[in-house]
Structures are given as structure tokens and as C-alpha cells.
Design a protein around this motif. Structure first.
Motif, PDB file in Angstrom:
ATOM      1  N   ALA A  94      20.485 -29.749  15.782  1.00  0.00           N
ATOM      2  CA  ALA A  94      21.403 -30.181  14.727  1.00  0.00           C
ATOM      3  C   ALA A  94      22.213 -28.998  14.203  1.00  0.00           C
ATOM      4  O   ALA A  94      23.433 -29.107  13.982  1.00  0.00           O
ATOM      5  CB  ALA A  94      20.628 -30.846  13.601  1.00  0.00           C
ATOM      6  N   GLY A  95      21.549 -27.858  13.997  1.00  0.00           N
ATOM      7  CA  GLY A  95      22.248 -26.678  13.505  1.00  0.00           C
ATOM      8  C   GLY A  95      23.289 -26.175  14.495  1.00  0.00           C
ATOM      9  O   GLY A  95      24.411 -25.832  14.114  1.00  0.00           O
ATOM     10  N   VAL A  96      22.913 -26.150  15.773  1.00  0.00           N
ATOM     11  CA  VAL A  96      23.835 -25.660  16.802  1.00  0.00           C
ATOM     12  C   VAL A  96      25.045 -26.588  16.922  1.00  0.00           C
ATOM     13  O   VAL A  96      26.188 -26.126  17.055  1.00  0.00           O
ATOM     14  CB  VAL A  96      23.099 -25.538  18.149  1.00  0.00           C
ATOM     15  CG1 VAL A  96      24.074 -25.295  19.275  1.00  0.00           C
ATOM     16  CG2 VAL A  96      22.082 -24.400  18.083  1.00  0.00           C
ATOM     17  N   VAL A  97      24.819 -27.886  16.870  1.00  0.00           N
ATOM     18  CA  VAL A  97      25.929 -28.842  16.933  1.00  0.00           C
ATOM     19  C   VAL A  97      26.847 -28.672  15.729  1.00  0.00           C
ATOM     20  O   VAL A  97      28.077 -28.743  15.842  1.00  0.00           O
ATOM     21  CB  VAL A  97      25.393 -30.290  17.017  1.00  0.00           C
ATOM     22  CG1 VAL A  97      26.519 -31.293  16.808  1.00  0.00           C
ATOM     23  CG2 VAL A  97      24.727 -30.526  18.370  1.00  0.00           C
ATOM     24  N   LEU A  98      26.255 -28.422  14.565  1.00  0.00           N
ATOM     25  CA  LEU A  98      27.073 -28.225  13.365  1.00  0.00           C
ATOM     26  C   LEU A  98      27.956 -26.979  13.511  1.00  0.00           C
ATOM     27  O   LEU A  98      29.132 -26.989  13.126  1.00  0.00           O
ATOM     28  CB  LEU A  98      26.175 -28.104  12.133  1.00  0.00           C
ATOM     29  CG  LEU A  98      26.888 -27.982  10.774  1.00  0.00           C
ATOM     30  CD1 LEU A  98      27.849 -29.137  10.559  1.00  0.00           C
ATOM     31  CD2 LEU A  98      25.851 -27.916   9.643  1.00  0.00           C
ATOM     32  N   VAL A  99      27.384 -25.893  14.073  1.00  0.00           N
ATOM     33  CA  VAL A  99      28.199 -24.699  14.313  1.00  0.00           C
ATOM     34  C   VAL A  99      29.330 -25.024  15.292  1.00  0.00           C
ATOM     35  O   VAL A  99      30.480 -24.606  15.107  1.00  0.00           O
ATOM     36  CB  VAL A  99      27.338 -23.545  14.862  1.00  0.00           C
ATOM     37  CG1 VAL A  99      28.223 -22.368  15.276  1.00  0.00           C
ATOM     38  CG2 VAL A  99      26.334 -23.085  13.816  1.00  0.00           C
ATOM     39  N   ALA A 100      29.013 -25.800  16.335  1.00  0.00           N
ATOM     40  CA  ALA A 100      30.014 -26.129  17.356  1.00  0.00           C
ATOM     41  C   ALA A 100      31.150 -26.977  16.797  1.00  0.00           C
ATOM     42  O   ALA A 100      32.312 -26.803  17.171  1.00  0.00           O
ATOM     43  CB  ALA A 100      29.351 -26.859  18.522  1.00  0.00           C
ATOM     44  N   MET A 101      30.825 -27.903  15.886  1.00  0.00           N
ATOM     45  CA  MET A 101      31.802 -28.885  15.424  1.00  0.00           C
ATOM     46  C   MET A 101      32.386 -28.576  14.059  1.00  0.00           C
ATOM     47  O   MET A 101      33.322 -29.251  13.618  1.00  0.00           O
ATOM     48  CB  MET A 101      31.135 -30.274  15.374  1.00  0.00           C
ATOM     49  CG  MET A 101      30.483 -30.713  16.676  1.00  0.00           C
ATOM     50  SD  MET A 101      31.671 -30.908  18.027  1.00  0.00           S
ATOM     51  CE  MET A 101      32.594 -32.310  17.449  1.00  0.00           C
ATOM     52  N   SER A 102      31.865 -27.592  13.368  1.00  0.00           N
ATOM     53  CA  SER A 102      32.241 -27.360  11.976  1.00  0.00           C
ATOM     54  C   SER A 102      33.725 -27.039  11.809  1.00  0.00           C
ATOM     55  O   SER A 102      34.253 -26.138  12.471  1.00  0.00           O
ATOM     56  CB  SER A 102      31.417 -26.207  11.394  1.00  0.00           C
ATOM     57  OG  SER A 102      31.887 -25.887  10.104  1.00  0.00           O
ATOM     58  N   PRO A 103      34.392 -27.740  10.887  1.00  0.00           N
ATOM     59  CA  PRO A 103      35.805 -27.427  10.617  1.00  0.00           C
ATOM     60  C   PRO A 103      35.975 -26.301   9.605  1.00  0.00           C
ATOM     61  O   PRO A 103      37.084 -25.792   9.440  1.00  0.00           O
ATOM     62  CB  PRO A 103      36.340 -28.743  10.057  1.00  0.00           C
ATOM     63  CG  PRO A 103      35.150 -29.356   9.368  1.00  0.00           C
ATOM     64  CD  PRO A 103      33.950 -28.954  10.184  1.00  0.00           C
ATOM     65  N   TRP A 105      34.194 -22.685   7.468  1.00  0.00           N
ATOM     66  CA  TRP A 105      33.261 -21.567   7.525  1.00  0.00           C
ATOM     67  C   TRP A 105      31.947 -21.858   6.794  1.00  0.00           C
ATOM     68  O   TRP A 105      30.871 -21.574   7.343  1.00  0.00           O
ATOM     69  CB  TRP A 105      33.949 -20.328   6.971  1.00  0.00           C
ATOM     70  CG  TRP A 105      33.132 -19.073   6.962  1.00  0.00           C
ATOM     71  CD1 TRP A 105      32.798 -18.315   5.888  1.00  0.00           C
ATOM     72  CD2 TRP A 105      32.572 -18.381   8.088  1.00  0.00           C
ATOM     73  NE1 TRP A 105      32.074 -17.211   6.251  1.00  0.00           N
ATOM     74  CE2 TRP A 105      31.916 -17.224   7.611  1.00  0.00           C
ATOM     75  CE3 TRP A 105      32.562 -18.640   9.457  1.00  0.00           C
ATOM     76  CZ2 TRP A 105      31.257 -16.332   8.438  1.00  0.00           C
ATOM     77  CZ3 TRP A 105      31.902 -17.743  10.296  1.00  0.00           C
ATOM     78  CH2 TRP A 105      31.256 -16.611   9.785  1.00  0.00           C
ATOM     79  N   PRO A 106      31.950 -22.423   5.588  1.00  0.00           N
ATOM     80  CA  PRO A 106      30.670 -22.713   4.921  1.00  0.00           C
ATOM     81  C   PRO A 106      29.781 -23.653   5.732  1.00  0.00           C
ATOM     82  O   PRO A 106      28.557 -23.471   5.767  1.00  0.00           O
ATOM     83  CB  PRO A 106      31.107 -23.355   3.594  1.00  0.00           C
ATOM     84  CG  PRO A 106      32.451 -22.781   3.331  1.00  0.00           C
ATOM     85  CD  PRO A 106      33.093 -22.673   4.682  1.00  0.00           C
ATOM     86  N   LEU A 107      30.367 -24.653   6.386  1.00  0.00           N
ATOM     87  CA  LEU A 107      29.552 -25.554   7.207  1.00  0.00           C
ATOM     88  C   LEU A 107      28.999 -24.830   8.434  1.00  0.00           C
ATOM     89  O   LEU A 107      27.872 -25.104   8.868  1.00  0.00           O
ATOM     90  CB  LEU A 107      30.374 -26.763   7.636  1.00  0.00           C
ATOM     91  CG  LEU A 107      30.565 -27.868   6.584  1.00  0.00           C
ATOM     92  CD1 LEU A 107      31.443 -28.983   7.146  1.00  0.00           C
ATOM     93  CD2 LEU A 107      29.211 -28.428   6.142  1.00  0.00           C
ATOM     94  N   ALA A 108      29.778 -23.905   8.985  1.00  0.00           N
ATOM     95  CA  ALA A 108      29.269 -23.113  10.110  1.00  0.00           C
ATOM     96  C   ALA A 108      28.078 -22.261   9.678  1.00  0.00           C
ATOM     97  O   ALA A 108      27.089 -22.127  10.415  1.00  0.00           O
ATOM     98  CB  ALA A 108      30.386 -22.225  10.674  1.00  0.00           C
TER      99      ALA A 108
END
Length: 386
Positions: A94-103, A105-108
């Protein structure tokens, strides 16, 4: 306390299929652990953050990976190895997908923190299981972790070329890691994970706090030496006039991985405590030799070879004298060393000059050797019975 040697016999060696599941998982962990540093330029380009800000994403990841083993140790006896690994793997994905898809910087950053928590949970639980399985098994999976660390920059380069620019490669690189997590779960389901068998420490009543403290201190100092050497070798060599410091650092990490491969093949022939003692002594000698300008490149490679067996073999040694659920707590001690030692070396470099780094590393290696000797006196070598 009198030496506890010899220890009760441990479970039989792992099957090739179970080692295969461990290899798939630790390869994935190695790729994720090593990808943030090489990805700094891509994060800067994608999110418009400065060089001063971009390092925060690596910090978020390492905070998560340092904190998670505590929770993994608490949950192992309640939920079992399979559930802890599965839950942590899903959190990692879940964390890796969030980094991949994050629009944004805070979400990354949030994704990096969640991925770090998942990585720390999987690492803590599986290091405990493979430590119980023995010296060869845990050195094997940690050698594969090292291979994953070497693959990470190549993955990022490939993803960037496919996307056509540095920033565009981030989603593909991190999505690939998420896919590797899925393959790891499939491998674990198909081939199984090691049985988290009871150890001598599980049946001895309350945890021996003195033994736990010694092993935790040993791990703290060792990881400090390993990470500190890798972090400061290049800058120290460059300041001394060496023309190819990056190659020397590559040789250092390569030596570390090669040593773990060799230990995975031959490690059961030597009791864990004796192996750690010999490796710590060689680490002290090699660290001292890095102070000699002409020998420094070779000495750093030798430090890698010497250090290689210590981390996994010390965990196998600890698992013969402590409950298996305590092994993840030792990883927290190691994380603390990885944070403190590079900072101390940086202070030494800034205030005393580059010549201080080899001296500080040799001093830390001396402390490591002393801790190994004290641990040997307390618990023995961890040799198998009969």
C-alpha cells in the motif's frame, strides 16, 4: 553467569522451496530499502522540492522501518509468523503504491512511511524465523537482500528510460516493487515460510535482560560500523586524493554480499559465536588499515568481507539464547546504530578532518570486538549439541 554452551539442537535445515520464498521476499526488501537515495533527483523533478527537502522521504521510510520491528516482535506470539508477514507485506505494498501514484509531496511522504513500516514488519518477523533456522539460512536471505540493494539503481535507470525522463520513471519503478511484493506473497503461499520453532530462550522463563542488552548493544555498534563505513568511505577517500572512491565503496558493499553468500554455504561448520568473533577481529584490523592511504582501497573491501557475516550470524547466535520473539527488538538496536554512527563520523570529519574517520571506525570496531567477547563469556558460542 556461566556459559550456556552447548545449546539444544535446532530445527532441521530449511527446504529449497522455503529458502526460495525467503529469497523472493528479501530481494524485494533490498530493492525498496536502497531505491530512495538514487531516486532523489526524480523526486525533486516530480514534486518540485529542493535538495534540502528531498532527503525527508528517505527519513520517513527509515523511521517506519526502525519502528516496525517492535510491533512485529509483540505480534509474533499472538498472531503467528504467517499473519504478521502477510499483514506487513500488504502495508508495504500500500505504501509503495501510494508513492507511485501520489500527486503531492505530503502523500508521497506518507507512502514512504507506510512502506517503511511494512518493510520493518516483514524484516523483523522473517529475520526472527530465519535466525532460528540457523546461520546458513539467515546469511542466505540477507545475501539476497544485498543483491536487491544492488538491483535498485538499475531498476530506476530502466524505468526512467522507459518513461523518457527521470520523474516519469518513479511510478513505474515503485509499481514494479509493488508487483514484487505480490510475487513474494505468492511464493510464501506456494512454498511456505520457516516454522518459528521454540528456542532455548522460549523455555527459560523470563527473558534474560543482561543477554538481551548485550546482543542489542552488539547489533547497535555493528550496524553503526557497517552503515558508517558505507556512508563516509567515498568522501574520506576523495579528501585523501583517491581518484575512484565510488568504485571502492562498490567493492565494500560487494564484499559484504559475497561474505554472506559464502557463510550461507559454509556457516554451519563453525559455531555462531566463534564466527562472529573471528569476523569482528578481522573488521578491527581492516578498519585500522583504512588509515593507511596506500592500502585504504583494499582495506575498505576487506572491511566489507569481514563485516558480511556479522549481522545475520549474530541474529542466529542470539536466537539460540533468547526467545525468537526478541529478535525483532535487536533490529531496533541496529537501526539506532545506523542513525548515530554516520552522524558521529560526520562530526569527526568536520571538526578533525578526514583522517578522523578511519580512527573512529577502528574505535567502533574495537568496541564491537569487546561486546562480542563479553557476550561469549555470558552465553557461550552457540554450538549445536551432539
Amino acid at each position: 553467569m556461566p556459559a550456556a554452551d552447548p545449546a539444544p539442537p535446532l530445527p532441521a535445515r530449511l527446504s529449497a522451496s522455503v529458502l526460495g520464498a525467503g529469497a523472493a521476499t528479501f530481494l524485494t526488501l533490498g530493492v525498496l530499502q536502497a531505491i530512495y537515495g538514487p531516486a532523489f533527483p526524480a523526486f525533486e523533478a516530480r514534486y518540485g522540492v529542493s535538495t534540502a527537502q528531498v532527503g525527508v522521504i528517505a527519513s520517513a521510510h527509515f523511521i517506519g522501518s526502525a519502528a516496525a520491528p517492535l510491533l512485529a516482535g509483540l505480534l509474533l506470539t499472538r498472531l503467528g509468523l504467517g499473519r504478521v508477514v502477510t499483514g506487513a507485506s500488504l502495508l508495504l505494498a500500500a505504501g509503495v503504491v501510494l508513492v507511485a501514484m501520489s500527486p503531492t509531496w505530503p502523500l508521497a511522504l506518507l507512502g514512504a512511511l507506510l512502506g517503511g513500516l511494512g518493510l520493518g514488519g516483514v524484516s523483523g518477523a522473517l529475520n526472527a524465523a530465519y535466525a532460528v533456522a540457523g546461520t546458513q539460512a539467515i546469511n542466505f536471505v540477507n545475501a539476497v537482500f544485498g543483491v536487491g540493494s544492488m538491483v535498485a539503481p538499475l531498476l530506476l535507470t530502466f524505468a526512467s528510460r522507459q518513461a523518457g525522463d527521470v520523474a516519469g520513471g518513479l511510478p513505474l519503478a515503485f509499481a514494479t516493487i509493488a508487483g514484487l511484493v505480490g510475487l513474494s506473497l505468492v511464493a510464501a503461499a506456494a512454498w511456505g515460510l520457516p516454522r518459528l520453532a521454540h528456542t532455548a530462550g522460549d523455555t527459560a522463563g523470563a527473558v534474560d535482560r543482561g543477554t538481551l542488552a548485550l546482543f542489542a548493544a552488539l547489533m547497535l555498534v555493528y550496524v553503526g560500523v557497517e552503515v558508517g563505513t558505507g556512508a563516509w568511505a567515498a568522501k574520506t577517500l576523495a579528501a585523501s586524493g583517491h581518484t575512484h572512491p565510488a568504485l571502492v565503496v562498490s567493492a565494500y558493499w560487494g564484499g559484504l554480499t559475497v561474505a554472506r553468500v559464502l557463510t550461507s554455504l559454509l556457516g554451519e561448520r563453525v559455531a555462531p559465536g566463534r564466527l562472529v568473533l573471528g569476523a569482528a577481529l578481522l573488521t578491527l584490523v581492516a578498519s585500522a588499515l583504512t588509515a593507511l592511504t596506500t592500502l585504504a582501497p583494499l582495506a575498505y573491501a576487506l572491511v566489507g568481507l569481514a563485516c558480511g557475516p556479522i549481522f545475520p550470524t549474530a541474529l542466529a547466535w542470539a536466537a539460540r539464547h533468547l526467545p525468537a520473539r526478541m529478535v525483532p527488538f535487536l533490529l531496533v538496536g541496529g537501526s539506532a546504530g545506523g542513525i548515530l554512527m554516520p552522524w558521529l563520523l560526520g562530526l569527526g570529519f568536520t571538526r578533525l578532518g578526514p583522517g578522523a574517520v578511519p580512527g573512529l571506525l577502528a574505535g567502533a570496531a574495537g568496541v564491537l570486538l569487546l561486546l562480542v567477547v563479553l557476550t561469549l563469556r555470558r552465553v557461550g558460542t552457540g554450538a549445536r549439541a551432539g
